[in-house]
Design a protein around this motif. Structure first.
Motif, PDB file in Angstrom:
ATOM      1  N   ARG A 147      15.707   6.905   1.232  1.00 47.70           N
ATOM      2  CA  ARG A 147      15.636   7.069  -0.228  1.00 47.70           C
ATOM      3  C   ARG A 147      14.226   6.742  -0.721  1.00 47.70           C
ATOM      4  NH1 ARG A 147      15.125   2.231  -2.521  1.00 47.70           N
ATOM      5  NH2 ARG A 147      15.993   0.466  -1.381  1.00 47.70           N
ATOM      6  N   PRO A 148      13.783   7.423  -1.790  1.00 48.75           N
ATOM      7  CA  PRO A 148      12.446   7.157  -2.313  1.00 48.75           C
ATOM      8  C   PRO A 148      12.297   5.672  -2.646  1.00 48.75           C
ATOM      9  CG  PRO A 148      13.440   9.036  -3.436  1.00 48.75           C
ATOM     10  CD  PRO A 148      14.515   8.433  -2.578  1.00 48.75           C
ATOM     11  N   GLY A 149      11.191   5.098  -2.264  1.00 52.11           N
ATOM     12  CA  GLY A 149      10.943   3.691  -2.572  1.00 52.11           C
ATOM     13  C   GLY A 149      11.180   2.785  -1.374  1.00 52.11           C
ATOM     14  N   PHE A 150      11.986   3.246  -0.412  1.00 53.54           N
ATOM     15  CA  PHE A 150      12.201   2.438   0.785  1.00 53.54           C
ATOM     16  C   PHE A 150      11.084   2.721   1.788  1.00 53.54           C
ATOM     17  CE2 PHE A 150      13.746   1.548   5.013  1.00 53.54           C
ATOM     18  CZ  PHE A 150      14.273   0.281   4.853  1.00 53.54           C
ATOM     19  N   LEU A 151      10.529   1.662   2.362  1.00 53.30           N
ATOM     20  CA  LEU A 151       9.391   1.846   3.263  1.00 53.30           C
ATOM     21  C   LEU A 151       9.716   1.358   4.672  1.00 53.30           C
ATOM     22  CD1 LEU A 151       6.426   2.823   3.169  1.00 53.30           C
ATOM     23  CD2 LEU A 151       5.773   0.428   2.805  1.00 53.30           C
ATOM     24  N   PHE A 152       9.499   2.230   5.657  1.00 53.88           N
ATOM     25  CA  PHE A 152       9.633   1.828   7.056  1.00 53.88           C
ATOM     26  C   PHE A 152       8.328   1.173   7.500  1.00 53.88           C
ATOM     27  CE2 PHE A 152      13.449   4.173   7.375  1.00 53.88           C
ATOM     28  CZ  PHE A 152      14.067   3.750   8.543  1.00 53.88           C
ATOM     29  N   ASN A 153       8.373  -0.116   7.740  1.00 49.25           N
ATOM     30  CA  ASN A 153       7.188  -0.798   8.280  1.00 49.25           C
ATOM     31  C   ASN A 153       7.670  -1.904   9.216  1.00 49.25           C
ATOM     32  OD1 ASN A 153       8.106  -2.855   6.657  1.00 49.25           O
ATOM     33  ND2 ASN A 153       6.633  -2.451   5.024  1.00 49.25           N
ATOM     34  N   GLN A 154       6.758  -2.764   9.662  1.00 49.23           N
ATOM     35  CA  GLN A 154       7.139  -3.807  10.631  1.00 49.23           C
ATOM     36  C   GLN A 154       8.245  -4.716  10.102  1.00 49.23           C
ATOM     37  OE1 GLN A 154       3.787  -2.965  10.649  1.00 49.23           O
ATOM     38  NE2 GLN A 154       2.957  -3.263  12.701  1.00 49.23           N
ATOM     39  N   ALA A 155       8.359  -4.794   8.777  1.00 49.12           N
ATOM     40  CA  ALA A 155       9.369  -5.676   8.197  1.00 49.12           C
ATOM     41  C   ALA A 155      10.749  -5.019   8.178  1.00 49.12           C
ATOM     42  CB  ALA A 155       8.955  -6.055   6.781  1.00 49.12           C
ATOM     43  N   THR A 156      10.801  -3.687   8.198  1.00 57.37           N
ATOM     44  CA  THR A 156      12.094  -3.017   8.060  1.00 57.37           C
ATOM     45  C   THR A 156      12.539  -2.279   9.317  1.00 57.37           C
ATOM     46  OG1 THR A 156      10.946  -1.169   6.995  1.00 57.37           O
ATOM     47  CG2 THR A 156      12.013  -2.757   5.541  1.00 57.37           C
ATOM     48  N   THR A 157      11.665  -2.184  10.314  1.00 56.39           N
ATOM     49  CA  THR A 157      12.118  -1.612  11.586  1.00 56.39           C
ATOM     50  C   THR A 157      11.543  -2.421  12.749  1.00 56.39           C
ATOM     51  OG1 THR A 157      12.222   0.336  13.009  1.00 56.39           O
ATOM     52  CG2 THR A 157      10.245   0.114  11.683  1.00 56.39           C
ATOM     53  N   ARG A 158      12.368  -2.602  13.765  1.00 55.90           N
ATOM     54  CA  ARG A 158      11.918  -3.351  14.933  1.00 55.90           C
ATOM     55  C   ARG A 158      11.463  -2.415  16.037  1.00 55.90           C
ATOM     56  NH1 ARG A 158      16.833  -6.340  16.661  1.00 55.90           N
ATOM     57  NH2 ARG A 158      17.797  -4.593  15.561  1.00 55.90           N
ATOM     58  N   SER A 159      11.694  -1.105  15.838  1.00 59.52           N
ATOM     59  CA  SER A 159      11.313  -0.141  16.867  1.00 59.52           C
ATOM     60  C   SER A 159      10.029   0.567  16.465  1.00 59.52           C
ATOM     61  CB  SER A 159      12.430   0.886  17.047  1.00 59.52           C
ATOM     62  OG  SER A 159      11.957   1.964  17.820  1.00 59.52           O
ATOM     63  N   THR A 160       9.042   0.540  17.338  1.00 59.74           N
ATOM     64  CA  THR A 160       7.768   1.178  17.014  1.00 59.74           C
ATOM     65  C   THR A 160       7.905   2.695  16.910  1.00 59.74           C
ATOM     66  OG1 THR A 160       7.265   1.144  19.369  1.00 59.74           O
ATOM     67  CG2 THR A 160       6.279  -0.590  18.031  1.00 59.74           C
ATOM     68  N   TYR A 161       8.998   3.238  17.496  1.00 55.87           N
ATOM     69  CA  TYR A 161       9.195   4.688  17.423  1.00 55.87           C
ATOM     70  C   TYR A 161       9.350   5.175  15.979  1.00 55.87           C
ATOM     71  CZ  TYR A 161       9.836   4.940  22.450  1.00 55.87           C
ATOM     72  OH  TYR A 161       9.636   4.893  23.800  1.00 55.87           O
ATOM     73  N   PHE A 162       9.778   4.272  15.091  1.00 57.46           N
ATOM     74  CA  PHE A 162      10.045   4.691  13.719  1.00 57.46           C
ATOM     75  C   PHE A 162       8.918   4.332  12.752  1.00 57.46           C
ATOM     76  CE2 PHE A 162      14.220   4.383  15.723  1.00 57.46           C
ATOM     77  CZ  PHE A 162      14.677   5.664  15.489  1.00 57.46           C
ATOM     78  N   LEU A 163       7.869   3.699  13.283  1.00 53.64           N
ATOM     79  CA  LEU A 163       6.734   3.371  12.423  1.00 53.64           C
ATOM     80  C   LEU A 163       5.919   4.632  12.150  1.00 53.64           C
ATOM     81  CD1 LEU A 163       5.426  -0.052  13.793  1.00 53.64           C
ATOM     82  CD2 LEU A 163       6.626   0.391  11.639  1.00 53.64           C
TER      83      LEU A 163
END
Ligand SMILES: *[C@@H]1O[C@H](CO)[C@@H](O)[C@H](O)[C@H]1NC(C)=O
Ligand SMILES: *[C@@H]1O[C@H](CO)[C@@H](O)[C@H](O)[C@H]1NC(C)=O
Length: 245
Positions: A99-115
């Motif tokens: 959803r707009p406003g949600f950010l995938f970063n080191q704080a929200t994903t533990r897998s580097t594949y999704f960074l």
């Protein structure tokens, strides 16, 4: 509430399995690393020829499968996918629509594949509305930019891989067709007669949105200017009695 409790347990089991897998991976990884070091140490004079041989090989890149995730926010099963993609051998690409406003970063994903794999022009998606198709088109548009992407797989935030990467890759690539679900949905009120004649009732089908598209079909979905406007106008949740929501 009840549903949540039931769902928790398999997740924990998964976590344990993934952890075990990781430890096994680290163990064999370590062995391999030691062996490789030993190997280069012992045959220290050979690598020159070996290297020339490698360089002279033409660099052929395999076609890729684009994994397109439509998530509400984060991906709760990301570590299962992480283990899956570790066997991927660069034959995949990942795109995430949250959803707009949600950010995938080191704080929200533990897998580097999704960074850095999140699309920057996401849209608000509502269940059963045409906005879901818009999200799919956004993902396809990004994925089509890479000419190596040859198949396009839609996934939700609750999907998990049932087979390993190589099996999945070979299965999807074994045919030149898309994988879609399609059946005549004759339930009262599903088809809006106002869509006639652009979408005649004899062409009306229902099917899961979790499909695998070839590049040709992905292009058709992205370029479509006929069907989507009809859906935007006439396919709204308020038109149906929605049960179980
Ligand atoms: C998204 O990123 C692309 C490439 O980095 C850029 O050209 C585009 O303007 C961005 N779009 C938005 C809506 O920020
Ligand atoms: C992947 O799964 C298939 C089928 O289950 C199996 O035959 C194959 O050995 C597996 N490959 C790897 C690399 O684990």
């Amino acid at each position: 509430m009840k549903k949540k409790v039931v769902q928790q347990k398999p997740q924990h089991r998964w976590k344990r399995k993934v952890l075990t897998l990781m430890f096994v991976g680290i163990f064999f990884g370590g062995l391999l690393f030691m062996q490789t070091r030993w190997y280069t140490h012992v045959v220290g004079l050979v690598p020159l020829n070996h290297h020339q041989f490698l360089v002279s090989q033409p660099h052929v890149q395999s076609p890729k499968i684009a994994f397109l995730f439509i998530a509400r926010n984060r991906l709760p099963l990301e570590m299962v996918w992480d283990a899956f993609f570790r066997g991927g051998d660069s034959k995949f690409s990942i795109f995430v629509h949250s959803r707009p406003g949600f950010l995938f970063n080191q704080a929200t994903t533990r897998s580097t594949y999704f960074l850095n794999r999140q699309v920057n022009d996401s849209t608000q998606v509502d269940w059963g509305e045409a906005s879901m198709i818009e999200a799919e088109r956004i993902l396809l548009r990004h994925a089509l930019d890479d000419p190596l992407n040859d198949r396009f797989v839609f996934l939700s935030d609750s999907c998990i891989p049932l087979y390993n990467f190589s099996y999945t890759y070979d299965y999807i690539m074994s045919t030149s067709t898309s994988f879609v679900d399609s059946f005549a949905d004759t339930k009262e009120g599903r088809y809006n007669p106002k869509m006639h004649p652009v979408i005649p009732v004899h062409n009306w089908r229902k099917g899961s949105q979790w499909v695998v598209l070839t590049r040709k079909h992905a292009r058709i979905v992205v370029d479509d200017e006929t069907v989507l406007p009809m859906f935007q106008q006439y396919c709204k949740v308020t038109h149906y009695k929605v049960h179980g929501l």
